[in-house]
Design a protein around this motif. Structure first.
Motif, PDB file in Angstrom:
ATOM      1  N   VAL A  41       0.845  -1.203   0.000  1.00  0.00           N
ATOM      2  CA  VAL A  41       0.000   0.000   0.000  1.00  0.00           C
ATOM      3  C   VAL A  41       0.877   1.248   0.000  1.00  0.00           C
ATOM      4  O   VAL A  41       0.624   2.208  -0.731  1.00  0.00           O
ATOM      5  N   GLN A  42       1.939   1.203   0.794  1.00  0.00           N
ATOM      6  CA  GLN A  42       2.815   2.374   0.892  1.00  0.00           C
ATOM      7  C   GLN A  42       3.480   2.673  -0.453  1.00  0.00           C
ATOM      8  O   GLN A  42       3.566   3.829  -0.870  1.00  0.00           O
ATOM      9  N   GLU A  43       3.953   1.598  -1.098  1.00  0.00           N
ATOM     10  CA  GLU A  43       4.617   1.796  -2.405  1.00  0.00           C
ATOM     11  C   GLU A  43       3.656   2.412  -3.408  1.00  0.00           C
ATOM     12  O   GLU A  43       3.993   3.346  -4.128  1.00  0.00           O
ATOM     13  N   LEU A  44       2.444   1.853  -3.425  1.00  0.00           N
ATOM     14  CA  LEU A  44       1.444   2.356  -4.377  1.00  0.00           C
ATOM     15  C   LEU A  44       1.069   3.799  -4.053  1.00  0.00           C
ATOM     16  O   LEU A  44       0.901   4.635  -4.935  1.00  0.00           O
ATOM     17  N   ASP A  45       0.974   4.082  -2.759  1.00  0.00           N
ATOM     18  CA  ASP A  45       0.624   5.428  -2.313  1.00  0.00           C
ATOM     19  C   ASP A  45       1.678   6.441  -2.751  1.00  0.00           C
ATOM     20  O   ASP A  45       1.369   7.562  -3.160  1.00  0.00           O
ATOM     21  N   GLN A  46       2.946   5.997  -2.682  1.00  0.00           N
ATOM     22  CA  GLN A  46       4.028   6.913  -3.068  1.00  0.00           C
ATOM     23  C   GLN A  46       4.145   7.041  -4.582  1.00  0.00           C
ATOM     24  O   GLN A  46       4.494   8.092  -5.108  1.00  0.00           O
ATOM     25  N   THR A  47       3.845   5.950  -5.290  1.00  0.00           N
ATOM     26  CA  THR A  47       4.024   5.959  -6.748  1.00  0.00           C
ATOM     27  C   THR A  47       2.932   6.757  -7.458  1.00  0.00           C
ATOM     28  O   THR A  47       3.201   7.515  -8.386  1.00  0.00           O
ATOM     29  N   ILE A  48       1.718   6.555  -7.017  1.00  0.00           N
ATOM     30  CA  ILE A  48       0.589   7.146  -7.757  1.00  0.00           C
ATOM     31  C   ILE A  48       0.254   8.525  -7.226  1.00  0.00           C
ATOM     32  O   ILE A  48       0.030   8.723  -6.030  1.00  0.00           O
ATOM     33  N   LYS A  49       0.217   9.447  -8.167  1.00  0.00           N
ATOM     34  CA  LYS A  49      -0.107  10.822  -7.819  1.00  0.00           C
ATOM     35  C   LYS A  49      -1.628  10.981  -7.921  1.00  0.00           C
ATOM     36  O   LYS A  49      -2.237  10.573  -8.906  1.00  0.00           O
ATOM     37  N   GLY A  50      -2.203  11.553  -6.921  1.00  0.00           N
ATOM     38  CA  GLY A  50      -3.653  11.729  -6.935  1.00  0.00           C
ATOM     39  C   GLY A  50      -4.067  12.906  -7.796  1.00  0.00           C
ATOM     40  O   GLY A  50      -3.256  13.782  -8.100  1.00  0.00           O
ATOM     41  N   GLN A  51      -5.299  12.905  -8.218  1.00  0.00           N
ATOM     42  CA  GLN A  51      -5.801  14.034  -9.007  1.00  0.00           C
ATOM     43  C   GLN A  51      -7.269  14.256  -8.684  1.00  0.00           C
ATOM     44  O   GLN A  51      -7.997  13.316  -8.389  1.00  0.00           O
ATOM     45  N   GLU A  52      -7.651  15.513  -8.728  1.00  0.00           N
ATOM     46  CA  GLU A  52      -9.064  15.835  -8.548  1.00  0.00           C
ATOM     47  C   GLU A  52      -9.525  16.600  -9.770  1.00  0.00           C
ATOM     48  O   GLU A  52      -8.878  17.550 -10.198  1.00  0.00           O
ATOM     49  N   ILE A  53     -10.613  16.131 -10.348  1.00  0.00           N
ATOM     50  CA  ILE A  53     -11.091  16.732 -11.590  1.00  0.00           C
ATOM     51  C   ILE A  53     -12.427  17.403 -11.313  1.00  0.00           C
ATOM     52  O   ILE A  53     -13.394  16.754 -10.932  1.00  0.00           O
ATOM     53  N   LEU A 298     -13.742   7.701  -7.557  1.00  0.00           N
ATOM     54  CA  LEU A 298     -12.703   7.858  -6.530  1.00  0.00           C
ATOM     55  C   LEU A 298     -11.830   6.602  -6.512  1.00  0.00           C
ATOM     56  O   LEU A 298     -12.352   5.485  -6.453  1.00  0.00           O
ATOM     57  N   ASP A 299     -10.530   6.817  -6.618  1.00  0.00           N
ATOM     58  CA  ASP A 299      -9.582   5.696  -6.587  1.00  0.00           C
ATOM     59  C   ASP A 299      -9.062   5.528  -5.168  1.00  0.00           C
ATOM     60  O   ASP A 299      -8.516   6.465  -4.587  1.00  0.00           O
ATOM     61  N   VAL A 300      -9.230   4.326  -4.659  1.00  0.00           N
ATOM     62  CA  VAL A 300      -8.804   4.048  -3.281  1.00  0.00           C
ATOM     63  C   VAL A 300      -7.790   2.909  -3.321  1.00  0.00           C
ATOM     64  O   VAL A 300      -7.959   1.944  -4.073  1.00  0.00           O
ATOM     65  N   ILE A 301      -6.738   3.031  -2.535  1.00  0.00           N
ATOM     66  CA  ILE A 301      -5.763   1.942  -2.481  1.00  0.00           C
ATOM     67  C   ILE A 301      -6.289   0.885  -1.517  1.00  0.00           C
ATOM     68  O   ILE A 301      -6.550   1.172  -0.347  1.00  0.00           O
ATOM     69  N   ALA A 302      -6.470  -0.306  -2.033  1.00  0.00           N
ATOM     70  CA  ALA A 302      -6.991  -1.406  -1.225  1.00  0.00           C
ATOM     71  C   ALA A 302      -5.956  -2.520  -1.212  1.00  0.00           C
ATOM     72  O   ALA A 302      -4.991  -2.511  -1.988  1.00  0.00           O
ATOM     73  N   GLU A 303      -6.184  -3.483  -0.353  1.00  0.00           N
ATOM     74  CA  GLU A 303      -5.241  -4.588  -0.251  1.00  0.00           C
ATOM     75  C   GLU A 303      -6.026  -5.891  -0.182  1.00  0.00           C
ATOM     76  O   GLU A 303      -7.037  -5.988   0.520  1.00  0.00           O
ATOM     77  N   GLU A 304      -5.578  -6.858  -0.948  1.00  0.00           N
ATOM     78  CA  GLU A 304      -6.247  -8.149  -0.956  1.00  0.00           C
ATOM     79  C   GLU A 304      -5.198  -9.219  -1.188  1.00  0.00           C
ATOM     80  O   GLU A 304      -4.376  -9.102  -2.105  1.00  0.00           O
ATOM     81  N   ASN A 305      -5.236 -10.248  -0.382  1.00  0.00           N
ATOM     82  CA  ASN A 305      -4.267 -11.346  -0.484  1.00  0.00           C
ATOM     83  C   ASN A 305      -2.830 -10.828  -0.506  1.00  0.00           C
ATOM     84  O   ASN A 305      -2.001 -11.299  -1.297  1.00  0.00           O
ATOM     85  N   GLY A 306      -2.574  -9.818   0.265  1.00  0.00           N
ATOM     86  CA  GLY A 306      -1.226  -9.303   0.369  1.00  0.00           C
ATOM     87  C   GLY A 306      -0.805  -8.405  -0.771  1.00  0.00           C
ATOM     88  O   GLY A 306       0.334  -7.957  -0.822  1.00  0.00           O
ATOM     89  N   LYS A 307      -1.736  -8.123  -1.667  1.00  0.00           N
ATOM     90  CA  LYS A 307      -1.380  -7.265  -2.802  1.00  0.00           C
ATOM     91  C   LYS A 307      -2.178  -5.963  -2.748  1.00  0.00           C
ATOM     92  O   LYS A 307      -3.391  -5.976  -2.558  1.00  0.00           O
ATOM     93  N   ALA A 308      -1.460  -4.891  -2.893  1.00  0.00           N
ATOM     94  CA  ALA A 308      -2.138  -3.592  -2.928  1.00  0.00           C
ATOM     95  C   ALA A 308      -2.566  -3.310  -4.360  1.00  0.00           C
ATOM     96  O   ALA A 308      -1.845  -3.632  -5.305  1.00  0.00           O
TER      97      ALA A 308
END
Lengths: 572, 451
Positions: A41-53, A298-308
């Protein structure tokens, strides 16, 4: 000795071959179990830049910029010139959409119980109406008054209210549409219908809100009273609101409906080529969700089976059914985009010799809205194929027959009782309102299904059985018959098997039959041929066979001496 | 025998079993999981392919790239506007101004040019609001195309209302109006485009009147007028100057002059909406007498009559608009009529100086008499909430003449064309007109419907 060495060499090579094969098999078999791009989750959170349209940005881009810039896009020009259509890419060989961060097969795959339908995405019971609820802030965007509150359990909710002239309209739209979209398979937030006394709302000096003039102000008790003064009051001075539970963080803002997020390792398909998104046009036409746009995702970072992974949510259903959040839908809504260059240009050339469908509808309704609690929502002059969202989106224009078939198939899985059960969750004060809305939704479901089924070969549950020698049998379900739109005895089918070169189809005769199954001579599985079964349907009163046909591609997996279905296609 | 019987029994049993089992095993169903992630296009799920598609799309959209920064910039601005609630703040700002009697406007006018205008309700601004009295000022400035100067006007008015049971009021308007170039082609119905010259009028006008409005639909006025006019050469480039081009012509009023007059008018207005009428009509009659107060020897009578009616054709989305307009100035006792007060034809706005003849230039024809008929078929082409647009087909037929006897059908000038009125809450915010006629075609824009 030399021979022995040679043998050992061969054996060694064979061993290597086996090892590589095994590792490949392991890798591919593990594909479904262990994520390929396993990230935290942390990696994905850091990699993906959020946007509001915002709406204005979308309005500019879709209504003003794109109609001009598309003439500079060679891909668009080529598509238009050649009338090319694009198949959806997020589909499997059986023309279905497997589960993903965008969609989870629910009611279409396995019927949900009445309780499950009524519960929707809700996990709990919502904020307790006795309160107290701490008001954290006023809703900053959108047109309806809104409050972000926190209940005693520490959960945060966004409260939205009805306009004074349309009691129960916006809140009901949110509650009902959330249930439908969840049962269909989209990811939605938890929505609860709440009725409460305004004095359970507690404000603190730090709470702010944007007033109607756009200025940030402290949300004092007086300001709160003023904010709620335009909200309809019910028995005992209670206020009715929809409470949507705030989605968990981290979230990455809005999702694009075109292109893809290159930073998201799972997002490899351009969104305009995702069936699950294209089909929103069909579901949208059912629920009259004309505010389908990027800002309402809305894009939310979720986790399932150990994968974000990114879970793509649909949010804000205040502009569904007859509501446009702060008032009833305007008469032209869903018939035209907010600025519809094509329809406006067409109207200019027609000199008003004929009225537009929405104008006829509005006049036929004596320019009145039948039920203020529903808003402007009926099936008069409803044309499912021409239903439009507020802003034009490429993703909806790309809807193909196959995409629509998939959507309609899910829609007709909702029985009349299912629809009634979900409408009941809005708890309309007048039973006739609930009845009217249920009837509209039932009729609308059938209108949409009939309209699309007339443009395709609506065959589903296609099964291939292999008999002895070289005989095969195909069984299928005719969804138009199953839904009761046509009688089985008024339906004829025909098929043909094209084998060998796919381009030499001329002269291959069709075989007609009446029941939803037929036997045919299997092509030789040993040959690497293109064997396609084309099935068409004709109803009594129709002069032509359905087009495009349903196509079943037969092939034999390597090493096997029998054919299996390797592709089902309902056409573009 | 026993063996045979056993054999037969076995055969029958086998047959029965075969009959039961055979259908089941003759077609073995090939089962599959419909929702398996066995992709139809597996290539699409390869990162390399996705990146290749992106690169290909970039190349196919290479022509768009130069305008993308502009699109992005405007998109960002739109985003910023919404995020910071600039739209709501702007509406609030203008509402606040309006509440204080300040009404800023944007004006697109053929005679006054394009520019800002401002109307101030002084009674509201200085908070001495009274139902019997109102005080206003107005000012505006604009630039006329191909003109190096700035046109501007300003003025003020007050209105005294009697108690509601006596529907009478007294109103006085005074204004100063300076335009840098107005077209002039000479006087008469056969003037030439080659005589195109411009003049710069500088006008000071006082109009004080008594009005009576016995019903919502009927209004009568009677009043006194004073006009002071200076005429200079126009500043429009590449066309003649009136005092040079018409040096030898006897143009009454070419040096300006001072006038006084008496005016009376009556109007009957049954339109359902002033800015966007769908039915009803307006009829107006006006009569005036004017006399110079200097040595110009101006003395004349002025008559104006206009009739407009709006018919809904089966629906209020189809409106046929008809208008007929007649003006006649008559000199008295061999007096002159200054050219700048003569009836004028040519342009896209009615009721403002030069009457409608939309394919012709503003002020194209000037003469003592004017007759005009306008026909418009207006139909709704877009309506979404408070916003809307009508398209229209138009035809104007008109003629100027010296005397009624000089009117001839063969001299009629015509325009035909079409356009669009863009409206907000039924008020026209922009009108685009294209019209063609004997002198070519013209495309024009203004912030007011033609009539």
């Amino acid at each position: 000795m030399k021979r022995l060495i040679n043998l050992e060499k061969k054996e060694r090579v064979r061993l290597w071959q086996r090892a590589v094969t095994m590792s490949l098999i392991f890798t591919f078999s593990a594909w479904g179990l262990v994520p390929v791009n396993a990230v935290t989750v942390q990696e994905l959170d850091q990699t993906i830049k959020g946007q509001e349209i915002s709406f204005y940005r979308e309005f500019f881009e879709k209504v003003l910029y794109k109609p001009v810039s598309q003439f500079l896009r060679l891909d668009w020009i080529i598509d238009k010139a050649t009338m090319r259509k694009h198949s959806a890419l997020d589909v499997n060989i059986y023309d279905e959409v497997p589960d993903s961060g965008f969609f989870t097969n629910r009611h279409g795959k396995k019927r949900l119980s009445k309780e499950e339908l009524q519960r929707g995405a809700n996990q709990g019971s919502g904020p307790k109406p006795e309160g107290p609820w701490a008001v954290l802030k006023g809703k900053a965007s959108g047109v309806t008054p809104g409050l972000v509150i926190q209940d005693l359990a520490g959960d945060r909710y966004l409260l939205k209210f009805d306009p004074q002239e349309n009691p129960e309209m916006t809140t009901s739209s949110e509650i009902i549409s959330q249930k439908f979209l969840h049962a269909i398979g989209y990811h939605v937030a938890e929505y609860y219908l709440v009725q409460f006394l305004p004095d359970i709302l507690k404000v603190n000096p730090q709470t702010t809100y944007y007033n109607k003039d756009g200025f940030k102000k402290p949300l004092t008790k007086e300001a709160l009273t003023d904010l709620l003064s335009d909200v309809p009051k019910y028995k005992g001075g209670k206020v009715r609101a929809s409470a949507s539970k705030m989605l968990p963080k981290p979230n990455k803002g809005n999702s694009d409906l075109e292109g893809r997020n290159k930073k998201d390792p799972d997002d490899l398909i351009p969104h305009e080529n995702r069936r699950s998104l294209r089909a929103l046009r069909v579901f949208g036409s059912w629920l009259n969700h004309y505010d389908l746009r990027e800002g309402n995702t809305l894009d939310v970072i979720a986790e399932e089976n150990g994968k974000a992974y990114i879970k793509h949510y649909l949010i804000d259903f205040g502009s569904t059914l007859g509501s446009s959040a702060y008032r009833s839908k305007v008469p032209a809504a869903t018939h035209e985009n907010v600025v519809d260059w094509f329809e406006t240009g067409k109207a200019m050339g027609e000199f008003k010799i004929v009225q537009k469908p929405w104008e006829k509808r509005w006049d036929k309704n004596d320019r009145l809205i039948a039920d203020n609690s529903i808003g402007y929502f009926d099936n008069l002059y409803f044309n499912p194929g021409r239903w439009k969202t507020q802003l034009p989106h490429e993703v909806f224009e790309r809807l193909t027959v196959s995409d629509a078939f998939w959507a309609v198939k899910i829609m007709i899985a909702f029985s009349n009782e299912d629809i009634q059960a979900m409408v009941d969750t809005a708890e309309y004060s007048k039973p006739e309102t609930a009845k009217l809305l249920t009837d509209i939704l039932i009729a609308r479901r059938d209108l949409i299904a009939k309209d699309w089924f007339d443009r395709m070969t609506p065959l589903d549950d296609i099964q291939l059985s292999i008999g002895q020698k070289v005989t095969g049998e195909v069984q299928f379900t005719d969804l138009a018959v199953k839904a009761g739109f046509v009688k089985a005895e008024e339906t004829s089918y025909r098929y043909r098997l094209t084998s060998g070169s796919c381009h030499a189809k001329k002269g291959i005769m069709y075989q007609e039959f009446k029941s939803p199954s037929f036997s045919f001579q299997m092509p030789d599985p040993g040959k690497k041929n293109c064997s396609v079964l084309e099935i068409q349907v004709k109803r009594v009163g129709q002069s032509k066979w359905s087009c495009p046909p349903a196509k079943i591609l037969l092939s034999s997996p390597s090493g096997e001496a029998k054919n299996i279905i390797s592709d089902i296609d309902h056409g573009l | 025998m026993g063996r045979l019987r056993r054999f037969l029994r076995i055969c029958v049993t086998m047959g029965v079993i075969a009959l039961i089992v055979f259908p089941a095993i003759s077609f073995a169903e090939v089962s599959y999981d419909k929702y398996t992630p066995t992709w139809k296009y597996p290539k699409a799920f390869q990162p390399g392919e996705a990146n290749r598609q992106n690169r290909q799309q970039f190349m196919l959209r290479i022509l768009e790239q130069p305008i993308r920064p502009f699109g992005y910039g405007i998109g960002e601005t739109a985003e910023w506007v919404e995020r910071h609630h600039i739209d709501k703040k702007t509406i609030w700002f203008f509402d606040e101004l309006s509440e204080r009697g300040i009404h800023p406007k944007m004006r697109i006018s053929q005679s006054k040019g394009t520019g800002p205008a401002l109307e101030l309700e002084l009674d509201k601004l200085f908070k001495f609001t009274n139902e019997y009295f109102s005080l206003k000022t107005f000012e505006g400035a604009g630039v006329i195309p191909n003109d190096s100067g700035l046109s501007y006007d300003f003025g003020g008015s007050y209105r005294l209302n009697l108690p509601p049971e006596i529907p009478t009021y007294q109103e006085t308007v005074i204004y100063y109006d300076r335009k840098t170039s107005q077209n002039f082609f000479g006087i008469g119905q056969n003037t030439s485009l080659g005589d195109w010259s411009t003049y710069a009028p500088e006008e000071l006008k006082l109009n004080t009147l008594m009005g009576v409005k016995p019903t919502e639909q009927i209004e009568g006025k009677m009043g006194f007028v004073f006009q002071h006019m200076n005429i200079g050469n126009g500043r429009r480039e590449r066309v003649g100057k009136i005092k040079e081009h018409f040096m030898n012509a006897d143009i009454p009023g070419i040096s300006g002059g001072d006038l006084i007059g008496l005016e009376t008018s009556v109007a009957h207005d049954t339109r359902d909406h002033q800015d966007d009428p769908k039915k009803g009509g307006i009829q107006k009659l006006q009569f005036g007498y004017f006399h110079d107060v200097d040595s110009n020897d101006f003395q004349y009578l002025q008559f104006q009559g206009s009739l407009a009616h709006f018919f809904s054709l089966g629906s209020d989305r189809r409106v046929l608009a008809l208008r007929f307009h007649l003006e006649k100035d008559q000199d008295v006792g061999n007096g002159n009529i200054p050219f700048y007060n003569l009836p004028r034809l040519g342009g896209v706005t009615s009721g403002q100086e030069s009457e409608l003849l939309r394919s012709y230039r503003h002020n194209r024809f000037i003469e003592k008499g004017l007759m005009l008929a306008d026909l418009e078929y207006r139909y709704s082409i877009w309506e979404y909430g408070d916003c809307g647009a009508d398209a229209f087909l138009l035809t104007d037929v008109g003629e100027v003449f010296k005397e009624f006897s000089g009117f001839g059908f063969e001299e009629l000038k015509g325009s035909y064309g079409g356009g669009m009125n863009i409206k907000f809450r039924r008020k026209t915010v922009l009108t685009i007109v294209w019209a063609a006629g004997n002198e070519g075609s013209r495309l024009s824009m203004q912030t007011k419907a033609s009539f």
